[in-house]
Design a protein around this motif. Structure first.
Motif, short mmCIF file in Angstrom:
data_model
loop_
_atom_site.label_atom_id
_atom_site.label_comp_id
_atom_site.label_asym_id
_atom_site.label_seq_id
_atom_site.Cartn_x
_atom_site.Cartn_y
_atom_site.Cartn_z
N PHE A 88 -7.75 25.12 28.26
CA PHE A 88 -6.28 25.19 28.32
C PHE A 88 -5.74 24.76 29.68
N LEU A 89 -6.55 24.77 30.71
CA LEU A 89 -6.08 24.30 32.02
C LEU A 89 -6.13 22.77 32.13
N TRP A 92 -1.89 19.70 27.90
CA TRP A 92 -0.54 20.16 27.59
C TRP A 92 -0.57 20.96 26.31
N SER A 93 0.25 21.99 26.24
CA SER A 93 0.34 22.79 25.02
C SER A 93 1.64 23.58 25.06
N ASP A 94 1.77 24.49 24.11
CA ASP A 94 2.90 25.41 24.10
C ASP A 94 2.41 26.73 23.53
N THR A 95 3.17 27.75 23.81
CA THR A 95 2.76 29.08 23.35
C THR A 95 4.01 29.92 23.12
N SER A 103 6.93 29.02 25.87
CA SER A 103 6.58 28.44 27.17
C SER A 103 5.78 27.17 26.95
N ILE A 105 2.89 24.77 28.39
CA ILE A 105 1.71 24.88 29.24
C ILE A 105 1.40 23.50 29.81
N GLN A 106 1.40 23.40 31.12
CA GLN A 106 1.12 22.15 31.81
C GLN A 106 -0.31 22.20 32.35
N SER A 117 -7.49 18.74 22.59
CA SER A 117 -6.70 19.94 22.32
C SER A 117 -6.56 20.12 20.81
#
Length: 150
Positions: A88-89, A92-95, A103, A105-106, A117
């Motif tokens: 996850f680091l 890009w994603s979202d949560t 939020s 996620i960058q 991903s």
């Protein structure tokens, strides 16, 4: 901001359901040979599913078994394909939090091992397969923000 906060604070679980009942139903369909393709995103149901379901035996009846995860595990060993997951680091994603707050996620580091991903894996089944996780997340939230303004 033109987006109402109530538009971005839906419950964390979009379609709340009894997860044990859903897993039991899926396992029954797998045992009956009704599942041709099973894509497992993360997790290790061969290890973590209740033992009375005998998920491992049911999984062996699925024609094509694909596991997407950070690590190889019991589920990977029974799968035909293992797709390495991007940490996850690295992507890009979202949560969505329990209160419904969204939020983005960058990534904090460049991908180390060319993992994918969950967004990218699911997009591979669409007609626009070449999008990055950044493109996928950006396009989704651009549409959501426009929808919130109308």
């Amino acid at each position: 901001s033109d987006v109402c906060s109530s538009d971005l604070t839906r419950p964390a679980e979009a379609n709340a359901e009894n997860q044990f009942a859903a897993l039991t139903a899926l396992t029954g369909e797998m045992k009956a040979g009704a599942v041709d393709l099973l894509l497992i995103l993360g997790g290790n149901p061969v290890y973590s599913a209740p033992s009375d379901l005998d998920f491992a035996k049911a999984l062996e009846k699925v024609a094509l078994r694909v596991h997407h995860g950070l690590y190889q595990n019991e589920t990977t060993r029974l799968s035909h394909w293992h797709i390495p997951e991007a940490h996850f680091l690295e992507t890009w994603s979202d949560t969505r939090a329990h209160d419904g707050t969204v939020s983005i996620i960058q990534p904090l580091i460049a991908p180390l091992y060319q993992g994918k991903s969950s967004h990218e894996v699911l997009t591979a089944f669409s007609d626009r397969t070449e999008r990055t996780s950044y493109d996928i997340v950006r396009e989704f939230w651009a549409k959501e923000s426009k929808r919130g303004r109308s």
